[in-house]
Design a protein around this motif. Structure first.
Motif, PDB file in Angstrom:
ATOM      1  N   ARG A 100      -3.097  10.783  11.995  1.00 42.33           N
ATOM      2  CA  ARG A 100      -3.591   9.702  11.123  1.00 42.33           C
ATOM      3  C   ARG A 100      -2.532   8.624  10.969  1.00 42.33           C
ATOM      4  O   ARG A 100      -1.328   8.865  11.048  1.00 42.33           O
ATOM      5  CB  ARG A 100      -4.057  10.221   9.773  1.00 42.33           C
ATOM      6  CG  ARG A 100      -3.171  11.051   8.847  1.00 42.33           C
ATOM      7  CD  ARG A 100      -1.797  10.680   8.684  1.00 42.33           C
ATOM      8  NE  ARG A 100      -1.164  11.233   7.492  1.00 42.33           N
ATOM      9  CZ  ARG A 100      -0.116  10.681   6.897  1.00 42.33           C
ATOM     10  NH1 ARG A 100       0.436   9.605   7.385  1.00 42.33           N
ATOM     11  NH2 ARG A 100       0.419  11.238   5.827  1.00 42.33           N
ATOM     12  N   ALA A 141      -1.706   5.743   8.081  1.00 42.30           N
ATOM     13  CA  ALA A 141      -2.128   5.582   6.678  1.00 42.30           C
ATOM     14  C   ALA A 141      -1.475   4.384   6.002  1.00 42.30           C
ATOM     15  O   ALA A 141      -0.675   4.531   5.077  1.00 42.30           O
ATOM     16  CB  ALA A 141      -1.799   6.870   5.914  1.00 42.30           C
ATOM     17  N   SER A 176      -0.973   0.880   3.738  1.00 42.12           N
ATOM     18  CA  SER A 176      -1.458   0.294   2.481  1.00 42.12           C
ATOM     19  C   SER A 176      -1.702  -1.185   2.709  1.00 42.12           C
ATOM     20  O   SER A 176      -0.773  -1.899   3.095  1.00 42.12           O
ATOM     21  CB  SER A 176      -0.399   0.427   1.385  1.00 42.12           C
ATOM     22  OG  SER A 176      -0.173   1.775   1.108  1.00 42.12           O
ATOM     23  N   GLU A 188      -4.652   3.331   2.354  1.00 45.69           N
ATOM     24  CA  GLU A 188      -3.999   3.800   1.131  1.00 45.69           C
ATOM     25  C   GLU A 188      -3.983   2.664   0.108  1.00 45.69           C
ATOM     26  O   GLU A 188      -2.990   1.950  -0.051  1.00 45.69           O
ATOM     27  CB  GLU A 188      -2.603   4.338   1.451  1.00 45.69           C
ATOM     28  CG  GLU A 188      -2.679   5.515   2.421  1.00 45.69           C
ATOM     29  CD  GLU A 188      -1.662   6.621   2.187  1.00 45.69           C
ATOM     30  OE1 GLU A 188      -0.524   6.317   1.792  1.00 45.69           O
ATOM     31  OE2 GLU A 188      -2.015   7.798   2.417  1.00 45.69           O
ATOM     32  N   TYR A 195       1.178   8.220  -4.963  1.00 43.19           N
ATOM     33  CA  TYR A 195       1.292   8.387  -3.509  1.00 43.19           C
ATOM     34  C   TYR A 195       1.383   9.873  -3.139  1.00 43.19           C
ATOM     35  O   TYR A 195       0.640  10.361  -2.280  1.00 43.19           O
ATOM     36  CB  TYR A 195       2.525   7.623  -2.985  1.00 43.19           C
ATOM     37  CG  TYR A 195       2.954   8.120  -1.624  1.00 43.19           C
ATOM     38  CD1 TYR A 195       2.114   7.969  -0.521  1.00 43.19           C
ATOM     39  CD2 TYR A 195       4.163   8.785  -1.447  1.00 43.19           C
ATOM     40  CE1 TYR A 195       2.477   8.465   0.721  1.00 43.19           C
ATOM     41  CE2 TYR A 195       4.536   9.284  -0.216  1.00 43.19           C
ATOM     42  CZ  TYR A 195       3.687   9.130   0.868  1.00 43.19           C
ATOM     43  OH  TYR A 195       4.045   9.638   2.094  1.00 43.19           O
ATOM     44  N   VAL A 223      -1.595  11.717  -1.003  1.00 38.85           N
ATOM     45  CA  VAL A 223      -1.315  11.960   0.412  1.00 38.85           C
ATOM     46  C   VAL A 223      -1.588  13.424   0.788  1.00 38.85           C
ATOM     47  O   VAL A 223      -2.172  13.706   1.844  1.00 38.85           O
ATOM     48  CB  VAL A 223       0.120  11.492   0.763  1.00 38.85           C
ATOM     49  CG1 VAL A 223       1.156  12.539   0.493  1.00 38.85           C
ATOM     50  CG2 VAL A 223       0.230  11.060   2.197  1.00 38.85           C
ATOM     51  N   ARG A 259       4.736   9.963  10.988  1.00 34.40           N
ATOM     52  CA  ARG A 259       5.003   8.777  10.165  1.00 34.40           C
ATOM     53  C   ARG A 259       6.496   8.459  10.236  1.00 34.40           C
ATOM     54  O   ARG A 259       7.270   9.207  10.835  1.00 34.40           O
ATOM     55  CB  ARG A 259       4.571   9.053   8.716  1.00 34.40           C
ATOM     56  CG  ARG A 259       5.313  10.213   8.106  1.00 34.40           C
ATOM     57  CD  ARG A 259       4.799  10.558   6.712  1.00 34.40           C
ATOM     58  NE  ARG A 259       5.480  11.733   6.186  1.00 34.40           N
ATOM     59  CZ  ARG A 259       5.108  12.381   5.104  1.00 34.40           C
ATOM     60  NH1 ARG A 259       4.056  11.989   4.415  1.00 34.40           N
ATOM     61  NH2 ARG A 259       5.786  13.435   4.690  1.00 34.40           N
TER      62      ARG A 259
END
Ligand code: GLU
Length: 294
Positions: free
Chosen positions: A7, A9, A11, A43, A209, A213, A227
């Motif tokens: 993924r 993710a 913001s 996000e 967060y 998450v 990430r």
């Protein structure tokens, strides 16, 4: 092995920059290399800074990058009930407390402490650890705030959480790109005490967060969290929450960061490295890949 699910993710509280491009492309490449899927998660719990326009721009940037996204897209602003029930589970375990000190009060307390010569511990992001309401407020003041409309944060009682878990936790760190994707994992010891009593929610924001998450990685069936290295230390908090909430443990893969000319992490406020401004200035995909070392 079950089908890997990766993924990205971001913001949408600013425009995507070169660091996001690296993250999105590495996730997409890893998903192909390991025959998995690649999902996007928006996000956007910060409903003030995240706007529909920025989200639209974000998808435009991703389309320009040419990353093939699988469906469905998960939007955190649509998932508040899930965070609420995770929070309730932690509350039922007696691991959550309301913390009334404002950011300014914490800052003043730490400043006063350090002026007397003592160093106050900071978390891996540089924020001072929570001193506890009673380090600053009288019992009456705490009582009064709890009965009034005063703002508060709901914090995880990390000591109690760790003693409930009762065993040292680890996570499995794998490679993030190239042949390292296939190498065996390193086992990393979790160090949650470094974070102290992290915020799980606030009076006006039903999640944080860290909480969202872990809830969402489980809801999306994420097997591989790939990430930036800037979130490496946060993995300790995520492993604690996964353990307490009975959520599966994904594989972790933290990738190198793209630094600006000043040697610092890129920020969304720096227009020079945003994907839109590079595109508008005529950058091609090949230019972009070169700049991010792909
Ligand atoms: N939303 C976070 C960010 O934009 C990434 C979260 C994660 O990958 O765990 O930095």
């Amino acid at each position: 092995m079950t089908e890997p699910v990766f993924r990205f993710a971001p913001s949408p509280n600013g425009h995507l920059h070169l660091g996001h491009a690296l993250s999105a492309l590495l996730n997409a490449r890893a998903a192909v290399a390991l025959h998995g899927r690649f999902l996007v998660r928006v996000e956007d719990i910060d409903q003030i800074r995240c706007t529909p326009e920025l989200e639209r721009d974000m998808f435009e940037d991703l389309a320009w990058l040419g990353v093939p996204l699988d469906e469905p897209v998960l939007r955190q602003s649509e998932a508040f009930p899930h965070y609420r029930s995770a929070l309730e589970k932690l509350q039922d375990l007696g691991l959550v407390y309301p913390a009334y000190l404002t950011r300014a009060e914490i800052k003043r307390f730490v400043k006063a402490h350090e002026e007397k010569g003592g160093l106050w511990p900071r978390d891996p992001d540089g924020a001072p650890l929570y001193p506890g309401d009673d380090a600053v407020l009288s019992e009456e003041e705490i009582q009064q705030r709890s009965q009034s409309d005063a703002p508060f944060a709901l914090r995880l009682d990390m000591k109690a959480a760790l003693s409930r878990i009762g065993e040292p936790l680890t996570w499995q760190e794998y490679g993030a790109e190239g042949p390292a994707l296939f190498e065996p994992a390193k086992s990393i010891a979790v160090d949650p005490a470094a974070w102290g009593d992290v915020v799980l929610a606030r009076k006006d924001t039903p999640t944080s967060y860290h909480l969202s998450v872990v809830v969402d990685d489980a809801r999306q069936g994420i097997t591989d969290v790939l990430r930036g290295q800037d979130l490496y230390a946060a993995t300790s908090v995520h492993r604690v929450l996964q353990h307490l909430l009975d959520l599966p443990e994904p594989r972790y893969r933290h990738h190198r960061l793209i630094l600006g000319d000043d040697g610092r992490k890129l920020s969304k406020s720096n227009r020079d490295t945003s994907l839109r401004s590079l595109r508008e200035a005529g950058a091609t995909h090949a230019d972009l890949r070169k700049r991010i070392g792909l």
